[in-house]
Design an enzyme around this catalytic site. Structure first.
Site, PDB file in Angstrom:
ATOM      1  N   VAL A  11       0.841  -1.212   0.000  1.00 23.07           N
ATOM      2  CA  VAL A  11       0.000   0.000   0.000  1.00 23.07           C
ATOM      3  C   VAL A  11       0.873   1.258   0.000  1.00 23.07           C
ATOM      4  O   VAL A  11       0.689   2.164  -0.822  1.00 23.07           O
ATOM      5  CB  VAL A  11      -0.945  -0.002   1.226  1.00 23.07           C
ATOM      6  CG1 VAL A  11      -1.667   1.330   1.359  1.00 23.07           C
ATOM      7  CG2 VAL A  11      -1.949  -1.142   1.120  1.00 23.07           C
ATOM      8  N   LEU A 153      -7.004  -0.298  -3.230  1.00 23.24           N
ATOM      9  CA  LEU A 153      -6.073  -0.743  -4.274  1.00 23.24           C
ATOM     10  C   LEU A 153      -6.013  -2.265  -4.296  1.00 23.24           C
ATOM     11  O   LEU A 153      -5.701  -2.877  -3.284  1.00 23.24           O
ATOM     12  CB  LEU A 153      -4.663  -0.200  -3.991  1.00 23.24           C
ATOM     13  CG  LEU A 153      -4.536   1.297  -3.700  1.00 23.24           C
ATOM     14  CD1 LEU A 153      -3.107   1.635  -3.287  1.00 23.24           C
ATOM     15  CD2 LEU A 153      -4.946   2.103  -4.921  1.00 23.24           C
ATOM     16  N   ARG A 154      -6.311  -2.839  -5.454  1.00 23.58           N
ATOM     17  CA  ARG A 154      -6.177  -4.293  -5.574  1.00 23.58           C
ATOM     18  C   ARG A 154      -4.756  -4.624  -5.988  1.00 23.58           C
ATOM     19  O   ARG A 154      -4.214  -3.982  -6.892  1.00 23.58           O
ATOM     20  CB  ARG A 154      -7.129  -4.832  -6.660  1.00 23.58           C
ATOM     21  CG  ARG A 154      -8.585  -4.799  -6.277  1.00 23.58           C
ATOM     22  CD  ARG A 154      -9.453  -4.959  -7.492  1.00 23.58           C
ATOM     23  NE  ARG A 154      -9.184  -3.889  -8.463  1.00 23.58           N
ATOM     24  CZ  ARG A 154      -9.681  -3.842  -9.687  1.00 23.58           C
ATOM     25  NH1 ARG A 154     -10.443  -4.813 -10.121  1.00 23.58           N
ATOM     26  NH2 ARG A 154      -9.402  -2.840 -10.495  1.00 23.58           N
ATOM     27  N   GLU A 155      -4.179  -5.628  -5.356  1.00 26.02           N
ATOM     28  CA  GLU A 155      -2.853  -6.075  -5.806  1.00 26.02           C
ATOM     29  C   GLU A 155      -2.984  -6.529  -7.250  1.00 26.02           C
ATOM     30  O   GLU A 155      -3.993  -7.106  -7.640  1.00 26.02           O
ATOM     31  CB  GLU A 155      -2.357  -7.222  -4.928  1.00 26.02           C
ATOM     32  CG  GLU A 155      -1.858  -6.736  -3.592  1.00 26.02           C
ATOM     33  CD  GLU A 155      -1.328  -7.868  -2.723  1.00 26.02           C
ATOM     34  OE1 GLU A 155      -0.813  -8.857  -3.260  1.00 26.02           O
ATOM     35  OE2 GLU A 155      -1.448  -7.730  -1.509  1.00 26.02           O
ATOM     36  N   LYS A 204     -14.140   1.160   4.923  1.00 33.83           N
ATOM     37  CA  LYS A 204     -13.137   0.226   4.413  1.00 33.83           C
ATOM     38  C   LYS A 204     -13.436  -1.215   4.833  1.00 33.83           C
ATOM     39  O   LYS A 204     -13.474  -2.134   4.002  1.00 33.83           O
ATOM     40  CB  LYS A 204     -11.740   0.650   4.889  1.00 33.83           C
ATOM     41  CG  LYS A 204     -10.631  -0.295   4.490  1.00 33.83           C
ATOM     42  CD  LYS A 204     -10.542  -0.458   2.972  1.00 33.83           C
ATOM     43  CE  LYS A 204      -9.756  -1.664   2.564  1.00 33.83           C
ATOM     44  NZ  LYS A 204      -8.372  -1.467   2.360  1.00 33.83           N
ATOM     45  N   ASN A 208     -14.661  -4.273   2.108  1.00 35.90           N
ATOM     46  CA  ASN A 208     -13.959  -5.549   1.895  1.00 35.90           C
ATOM     47  C   ASN A 208     -14.828  -6.732   2.324  1.00 35.90           C
ATOM     48  O   ASN A 208     -14.857  -7.763   1.647  1.00 35.90           O
ATOM     49  CB  ASN A 208     -12.619  -5.562   2.642  1.00 35.90           C
ATOM     50  CG  ASN A 208     -11.495  -4.993   1.783  1.00 35.90           C
ATOM     51  OD1 ASN A 208     -11.735  -4.488   0.689  1.00 35.90           O
ATOM     52  ND2 ASN A 208     -10.274  -5.066   2.265  1.00 35.90           N
ATOM     53  N   LEU A 250     -18.309 -11.596  -8.849  1.00 35.73           N
ATOM     54  CA  LEU A 250     -19.226 -12.733  -8.932  1.00 35.73           C
ATOM     55  C   LEU A 250     -18.554 -13.868  -9.683  1.00 35.73           C
ATOM     56  O   LEU A 250     -19.210 -14.627 -10.395  1.00 35.73           O
ATOM     57  CB  LEU A 250     -20.521 -12.325  -9.652  1.00 35.73           C
ATOM     58  CG  LEU A 250     -21.524 -11.494  -8.860  1.00 35.73           C
ATOM     59  CD1 LEU A 250     -22.799 -11.280  -9.654  1.00 35.73           C
ATOM     60  CD2 LEU A 250     -21.866 -12.150  -7.519  1.00 35.73           C
ATOM     61  N   LYS A 251     -17.258 -13.977  -9.552  1.00 41.79           N
ATOM     62  CA  LYS A 251     -16.534 -15.042 -10.252  1.00 41.79           C
ATOM     63  C   LYS A 251     -16.332 -16.187  -9.257  1.00 41.79           C
ATOM     64  O   LYS A 251     -15.625 -16.036  -8.254  1.00 41.79           O
ATOM     65  CB  LYS A 251     -15.188 -14.477 -10.742  1.00 41.79           C
ATOM     66  CG  LYS A 251     -14.391 -15.430 -11.567  1.00 41.79           C
ATOM     67  CD  LYS A 251     -14.746 -15.304 -13.043  1.00 41.79           C
ATOM     68  CE  LYS A 251     -14.020 -16.373 -13.837  1.00 41.79           C
ATOM     69  NZ  LYS A 251     -14.855 -17.286 -14.573  1.00 41.79           N
ATOM     70  N   CYS A 260      -5.832  -9.267   2.506  1.00 42.24           N
ATOM     71  CA  CYS A 260      -6.873  -8.305   2.911  1.00 42.24           C
ATOM     72  C   CYS A 260      -8.199  -8.945   3.298  1.00 42.24           C
ATOM     73  O   CYS A 260      -8.643  -8.789   4.434  1.00 42.24           O
ATOM     74  CB  CYS A 260      -7.078  -7.290   1.799  1.00 42.24           C
ATOM     75  SG  CYS A 260      -5.550  -6.488   1.316  1.00 42.24           S
TER      76      CYS A 260
HETATM   77  C1  UGA Z   1      -8.842  -6.153  -1.985  1.00 38.12           C
HETATM   78  C2  UGA Z   1      -9.874  -5.115  -2.441  1.00 38.12           C
HETATM   79  O1  UGA Z   1     -10.427  -5.500  -3.699  1.00 38.12           O
HETATM   80  C3  UGA Z   1      -9.248  -3.720  -2.541  1.00 38.12           C
HETATM   81  O2  UGA Z   1     -10.261  -2.773  -2.856  1.00 38.12           O
HETATM   82  C4  UGA Z   1      -8.630  -3.361  -1.184  1.00 38.12           C
HETATM   83  O3  UGA Z   1      -8.019  -2.100  -1.197  1.00 38.12           O
HETATM   84  C5  UGA Z   1      -7.598  -4.408  -0.816  1.00 38.12           C
HETATM   85  O4  UGA Z   1      -8.239  -5.701  -0.758  1.00 38.12           O
HETATM   86  C6  UGA Z   1      -7.024  -4.046   0.523  1.00 38.12           C
HETATM   87  O5  UGA Z   1      -7.781  -4.053   1.504  1.00 38.12           O
HETATM   88  O6  UGA Z   1      -5.866  -3.640   0.588  1.00 38.12           O
HETATM   89  P1  UGA Z   1      -6.932  -7.600  -3.177  1.00 38.12           P
HETATM   90  O7  UGA Z   1      -6.996  -8.455  -1.962  1.00 38.12           O
HETATM   91  O8  UGA Z   1      -5.619  -7.121  -3.650  1.00 38.12           O
HETATM   92  O9  UGA Z   1      -7.844  -6.270  -2.988  1.00 38.12           O
HETATM   93  O10 UGA Z   1      -7.553  -8.418  -4.402  1.00 38.12           O
HETATM   94  P2  UGA Z   1      -9.006  -8.671  -5.031  1.00 38.12           P
HETATM   95  O11 UGA Z   1      -8.929  -8.447  -6.472  1.00 38.12           O
HETATM   96  O12 UGA Z   1     -10.061  -7.968  -4.294  1.00 38.12           O
HETATM   97  O13 UGA Z   1      -9.165 -10.260  -4.811  1.00 38.12           O
HETATM   98  C7  UGA Z   1      -9.230 -10.849  -3.520  1.00 38.12           C
HETATM   99  C8  UGA Z   1      -9.484 -12.330  -3.636  1.00 38.12           C
HETATM  100  O14 UGA Z   1     -10.802 -12.596  -4.113  1.00 38.12           O
HETATM  101  C9  UGA Z   1      -8.562 -13.081  -4.633  1.00 38.12           C
HETATM  102  O15 UGA Z   1      -8.169 -14.304  -4.052  1.00 38.12           O
HETATM  103  C10 UGA Z   1      -9.421 -13.323  -5.842  1.00 38.12           C
HETATM  104  O16 UGA Z   1      -9.055 -14.470  -6.559  1.00 38.12           O
HETATM  105  C11 UGA Z   1     -10.792 -13.515  -5.182  1.00 38.12           C
HETATM  106  N1  UGA Z   1     -11.918 -13.205  -6.082  1.00 38.12           N
HETATM  107  C12 UGA Z   1     -12.118 -11.930  -6.513  1.00 38.12           C
HETATM  108  C13 UGA Z   1     -12.802 -14.221  -6.447  1.00 38.12           C
HETATM  109  O17 UGA Z   1     -12.639 -15.402  -6.059  1.00 38.12           O
HETATM  110  N2  UGA Z   1     -13.866 -13.902  -7.241  1.00 38.12           N
HETATM  111  C14 UGA Z   1     -14.106 -12.640  -7.684  1.00 38.12           C
HETATM  112  O18 UGA Z   1     -15.109 -12.426  -8.399  1.00 38.12           O
HETATM  113  C15 UGA Z   1     -13.193 -11.632  -7.321  1.00 38.12           C
END
Ligand code: UGA
Length: 429
Positions: A11, A153-155, A204, A208, A250-251, A260
């Site tokens: 971050v 921010l998403r990684e 926040k 999440n 919704l995946k 996170c």
């Molecule tokens: C998440 C949030 O999306 C950010 O907005 C937030 O700032 C961040 O946490 C944080 O608190 O710092 P992140 O954990 O980097 O971001 O990644 P995501 O893209 O949100 O994915 C999280 C997990 O959910 C992954 O394992 C991903 O594979 C899974 N996921 C996501 C699903 O299984 N299905 C989906 O439809 C979306």
């Protein structure tokens, strides 16, 4: 403006580099001297698309500096962003010791007004606690303000997310704090939500938790789809086309991981319990997420008959694509279970293998997907990297001993896989 970033992890470093790219003077501080040395040499301690370019560009322009000296960071800045980690304690509560440590370290160096902004994800009322901590440790009567400005921010797309936010949330309780943060965020032409610090903190955690809930919801529906022969991809599309529901998150898959969602969900559960608010819905989100990994192993077991002695290729290890982050990656639990049952595993990830070696033992790490699949009884898709989406299916089929693919991320079209001669099984289809 002059900004200090305290804590230069995923971050902090992204936030610092992006603010400097907007023309601000930024100093990124971290107590980890080795990390700061690395950053000064233009090396990034983790993989994040676009970040290295941004760091190199802005250090060359002298707008982005690095230090492990707290005093230097505090003297340099008008605004101090706290970006230190808030990992979970054993009971799920957020561990605020890094925040507390930083508060104690900042206080003695405050010689004039500073705005101190929480960027780390923290439980509600941390702002209040922070204020008390600083007041307790400050030597002179110096004015300061606390604000909350949560990050979204998403990684894997953090740089992109920084420059294209859906909204900016500012938890502020003084005019001076409002003026400073409004000035800083002036270049962004997006809605700015101004509220008090507690509401910003809850925004926040609730965001999440809600996103995690969407994922667990669709994963629950995927189990129903499997049982009745429906297609979760179509179901998610049908649901998501309703604008009130929305398509994102919704995946269906093998569950959410990362640093996170699991942590923030656990912390939000603890907050609810402390406030005597029933939070079974949040507990169920976490439970479904655990079950999704168990269900995936059950699916593998049912297709291989028994796991003992089977050669398995694991494609993808990171908790999501475009990152090398292995924290809470579903692949860890899945592979551990398969190993316990006697599987012989070869694994490949395009980016996360150095990290994965710290989390997964007893697995042979290989250089590419085809090597992992050589002579294997089955290939598992555990992370939806583009590289796997674009894989040469004909070559893959020749490489595997049995053309069996069990896909935890619904990466391929079942009809296409059948046409290519694979036995193909995925989530909820
Ligand atoms: C998440 C949030 O999306 C950010 O907005 C937030 O700032 C961040 O946490 C944080 O608190 O710092 P992140 O954990 O980097 O971001 O990644 P995501 O893209 O949100 O994915 C999280 C997990 O959910 C992954 O394992 C991903 O594979 C899974 N996921 C996501 C699903 O299984 N299905 C989906 O439809 C979306």
């Amino acid at each position: 403006m002059k900004i200090a970033i305290i804590g230069s992890g995923h971050v902090g470093l992204v936030t610092g580099a992006c603010f400097s790219d907007l023309g601000n003077d930024v100093i990124c501080m971290d107590q980890d001297v080795a990390k700061i040395r690395l950053l000064k040499n233009g090396e990034i301690p983790f993989f994040e698309p676009g970040l290295k370019e941004l760091v190199l560009k802005n250090t060359a322009k002298n707008r982005l500096l690095f230090t492990s000296n707290m005093e230097e960071a505090i003297q340099f800045s008008q605004i101090i962003f706290l970006c230190v980690g808030t990992p979970p304690k054993e009971n799920g509560e957020a561990d605020l010791s890094a925040i507390e440590h930083v508060a104690r370290a900042i206080a003695p160096h405050l010689t004039a007004y500073r705005l101190i902004v929480e960027k780390s994800t923290v439980p509600v009322e941390t702002g209040l606690y922070l204020e008390k901590m600083i007041k307790k440790n400050i030597s002179r009567k110096i004015k300061f303000d606390i604000a909350s400005n949560p990050e979204f921010l998403r990684e894997g797309s953090a740089v992109q997310d920084f420059f294209n936010p859906d909204r900016i949330v500012l938890g502020i309780e003084s005019l001076r704090a409002k003026e400073l943060l409004s000035e800083l965020y002036k270049p962004f032409k997006v809605p700015v939500l101004i509220t008090n610090i507690r509401s910003a903190e809850i925004i926040k955690h609730a965001s999440n938790s809600f996103l995690a809930m969407k994922i667990s919801f669709i994963n629950l529906v995927s189990q129903i789809c499997s049982s009745v022969g429906a297609d979760i991809e179509k179901v998610a599309e049908g649901m998501g086309s309703d604008r009130r529901i929305g398509k994102s998150f919704l995946k269906a898959g093998i569950g959410f991981g990362g640093s996170c969602f699991p942590k923030d969900l656990a912390a939000f559960i603890r907050i609810s319990e402390k406030m005597n608010v029933s939070c079974n819905i949040l507990k169920e989100v976490s439970e479904i997420n655990e079950c999704q990994k168990i269900n995936f192993v059950n699916l593998i077991r049912s297709k291989l008959k028994k796991i003992q002695g089977k050669k398995i290729a694991a494609l993808g290890l990171a908790f999501k694509p475009d990152t090398d982050d292995m924290r809470n990656a579903p692949a860890i639990d899945v592979l551990n279970q398969l190993q316990m049952e006697g599987a012989d595993i070869k694994a490949y990830d395009p980016c996360a293998m150095p990290e994965a070696k710290k989390y997964i033992k007893g697995v042979k790490f290989v250089k590419n997907a085809y090597q992992a699949c050589e002579d294997a009884d089955a290939a598992l898709i555990l992370t939806e990297w583009r590289e796997f989406r674009d894989i040469d299916l004909k070559k893959l089929k020749k490489t595997l001993r049995h053309p069996l693919i069990i896909d935890g991320r619904n990466l391929y079209d079942p009809a296409e896989m059948k046409k290519n001669g694979f036995q193909y099984f995925s989530i909820g289809r």
